[in-house]
Design an enzyme around this catalytic site. Structure first.
Site, short mmCIF file in Angstrom:
data_model
loop_
_atom_site.label_atom_id
_atom_site.label_comp_id
_atom_site.label_asym_id
_atom_site.label_seq_id
_atom_site.Cartn_x
_atom_site.Cartn_y
_atom_site.Cartn_z
N ASP A 122 62.07 -23.04 -50.11
CA ASP A 122 61.56 -24.34 -50.55
C ASP A 122 61.12 -25.21 -49.37
O ASP A 122 61.32 -26.43 -49.37
CB ASP A 122 62.64 -25.08 -51.38
CG ASP A 122 63.09 -24.26 -52.58
OD1 ASP A 122 62.23 -23.66 -53.24
OD2 ASP A 122 64.31 -24.23 -52.85
N ASN B 71 54.93 -23.36 -55.60
CA ASN B 71 56.23 -23.36 -56.26
C ASN B 71 56.57 -24.76 -56.71
O ASN B 71 56.06 -25.74 -56.15
CB ASN B 71 57.31 -22.88 -55.28
CG ASN B 71 58.70 -22.85 -55.90
OD1 ASN B 71 58.87 -22.41 -57.04
ND2 ASN B 71 59.70 -23.33 -55.17
N HIS C 263 59.94 -27.27 -57.39
CA HIS C 263 61.38 -27.34 -57.09
C HIS C 263 61.93 -28.66 -57.64
O HIS C 263 61.31 -29.71 -57.46
CB HIS C 263 61.59 -27.26 -55.57
CG HIS C 263 63.04 -27.27 -55.19
ND1 HIS C 263 63.86 -26.18 -55.41
CD2 HIS C 263 63.83 -28.24 -54.67
CE1 HIS C 263 65.08 -26.47 -55.01
NE2 HIS C 263 65.09 -27.72 -54.56
N ARG D 114 63.55 -15.74 -57.17
CA ARG D 114 63.58 -14.83 -56.02
C ARG D 114 62.86 -15.45 -54.83
O ARG D 114 61.88 -16.17 -55.01
CB ARG D 114 62.90 -13.51 -56.37
CG ARG D 114 63.68 -12.66 -57.33
CD ARG D 114 62.94 -11.38 -57.64
NE ARG D 114 62.67 -10.57 -56.44
CZ ARG D 114 63.56 -9.75 -55.88
NH1 ARG D 114 64.76 -9.63 -56.38
NH2 ARG D 114 63.24 -9.05 -54.82
N GLU E 137 58.14 -32.62 -63.83
CA GLU E 137 57.62 -31.32 -63.38
C GLU E 137 56.42 -30.92 -64.23
O GLU E 137 55.41 -30.42 -63.73
CB GLU E 137 58.70 -30.24 -63.50
CG GLU E 137 59.88 -30.43 -62.56
CD GLU E 137 60.85 -29.25 -62.62
OE1 GLU E 137 60.41 -28.11 -62.76
OE2 GLU E 137 62.08 -29.50 -62.52
C1 GAR Z 1 62.66 -25.89 -63.12
O1 GAR Z 1 63.45 -27.04 -63.07
C2 GAR Z 1 62.19 -25.51 -61.73
O2 GAR Z 1 61.88 -26.62 -60.93
C3 GAR Z 1 63.41 -24.81 -61.22
O3 GAR Z 1 63.84 -24.01 -62.28
C4 GAR Z 1 63.50 -24.66 -63.50
C5 GAR Z 1 62.70 -23.70 -64.35
O4 GAR Z 1 62.49 -24.24 -65.62
N1 GAR Z 1 63.13 -24.03 -60.05
C6 GAR Z 1 63.98 -23.87 -59.06
O5 GAR Z 1 65.09 -24.36 -59.05
C7 GAR Z 1 63.46 -23.03 -57.91
N2 GAR Z 1 64.24 -23.27 -56.73
P1 GAR Z 1 61.44 -23.59 -66.59
O6 GAR Z 1 61.74 -22.11 -66.64
O7 GAR Z 1 61.73 -24.26 -67.92
O8 GAR Z 1 60.06 -23.89 -66.07
#
Ligand code: GAR
Length: 221
Positions: free
Chosen positions: A148, A110, A112, A94, A177
Site C-alpha cells: 500500500d 489499488n 485501501h 495478495r 471507496e
Molecule cells: C475494501 O474496503 C478495500 O478497501 C479493502 O478490502 C475491502 C474490499 O471490499 N482492501 C484492503 O484492505 C486492501 N489492503 P469489497 O470486496 O466489498 O470491494
C-alpha cells in the site's frame, strides 16, 4: 469519444467495489468496461457479481502455484488474453510481484481503506480505531512493490467516532471507496494521470467539445 478502456479487476471477497466500477461503466459515467474478473478464492462473491453482468469470472487458485511470481504469471496471461489496459485491485488479498507490475507499467491501481501512508496492510479500519484517529478514509493509489505504498491518486476522508466499531467505520469508508475508485479510473481513461517520483499529477480536463448554447452563461454577474 475514444473506445472504453478495458479493465481487469482482481478480487478475493465480496466485491462491492467491483460492483461500483461495473455500475459506473454500465451507466456510462466512466469510459471503461470490465472485461474480466479474477479471484484467488473460488467462493468470492465478486465472481458471482461478474457473472450476473456477463463478465468473464475466473478463479486462479494460488495454492496451485509454488511462488508468488508463478501465480502472477498465470494472472498476467489471462489479463493479456483479455487485452486489459488497466488492472484494478479491489479487495484483492495478495501482495503482487514485479511480474504483474512489469506487464502493466503504471497501470495497476489499488484501493485501501485508510488515509495512506497511515495504516497500510490488513484490517486498516481496526488499526485506525485502535490508534484513536478522529479522521480516517480511503486511498486509491498506483501499486508498487511495497505494501500500500504506491503513488496516491485520490483520497477521501470520513470522521471516526468514539462509538464506532470496526464494522461501522468500514461501512462509512466503503461508501466513499465506491465513489473515488470509479473517479480514479475515469482520470486514467482520460489519460490525465502522470507519475513523477512519488507524486501523481492530474492534468486539467480537455476543453469541452460540445457546443455551448450560451457562453458566457446568462447567469454571469
Ligand atoms: C475494501 O474496503 C478495500 O478497501 C479493502 O478490502 C475491502 C474490499 O471490499 N482492501 C484492503 O484492505 C486492501 N489492503 P469489497 O470486496 O466489498 O470491494
Amino acid at each position: 469519444m475514444s473506445d472504453p478502456i478495458r479493465i481487469g479487476v482482481l478480487v478475493s471477497g465480496t466485491g462491492s467495489n467491483l460492483q461500483s466500477i461495473i455500475d459506473h461503466c454500465e451507466t456510462g459515467k466512466i469510459n471503461a468496461s470490465v472485461v474480466c474478473v479474477i479471484s484467488n478464492k473460488a467462493e468470492a462473491y465478486a465472481l458471482e457479481r461478474a457473472r450476473k453482468h456477463g463478465i468473464r469470472a475466473l478463479h486462479v487458485d494460488n495454492h496451485a502455484f509454488h511462488s508468488r511470481e508463478s501465480f502472477d504469471a498465470a494472472v498476467v496471461a489471462l489479463l493479456l488474453e483479455h487485452q486489459v489496459q488497466l488492472v484494478a485491485l479491489a479487495g484483492f488479498n495478495r501482495i503482487v510481484s514485479s511480474v504483474l507490475l512489469d506487464a502493466f507499467p503504471m497501470a495497476v491501481m489499488n484501493i485501501h481503506p485508510a488515509l495512506l501512508p497511515a495504516f497500510p496492510g490488513s484490517r486498516a479500519q481496526r488499526q485506525a480505531l485502535q490508534y484513536g484517529v478522529r479522521i480516517s478514509g480511503c486511498t486509491v493509489h498506483f501499486v508498487d512493490l511495497g505494501t500500500d505504498s504506491g503513488p496516491i491518486i485520490i483520497q477521501a476522508a470520513v470522521p471516526a467516532y468514539d462509538s464506532d466499531t470496526e464494522e461501522s467505520l468500514a461501512a462509512r469508508i466503503l461508501a466513499e471507496e465506491h465513489k473515488i475508485y470509479p473517479k480514479a479510473i475515469q482520470l486514467f481513461a482520460e489519460g490525465r494521470l502522470s507519475i513523477e517520483g512519488r507524486k501523481v499529477h492530474i492534468k486539467p480536463p480537455a476543453e469541452p467539445t460540445a457546443a455551448f448554447l450560451e457562453n458566457p452563461p446568462a447567469n454571469l454577474r
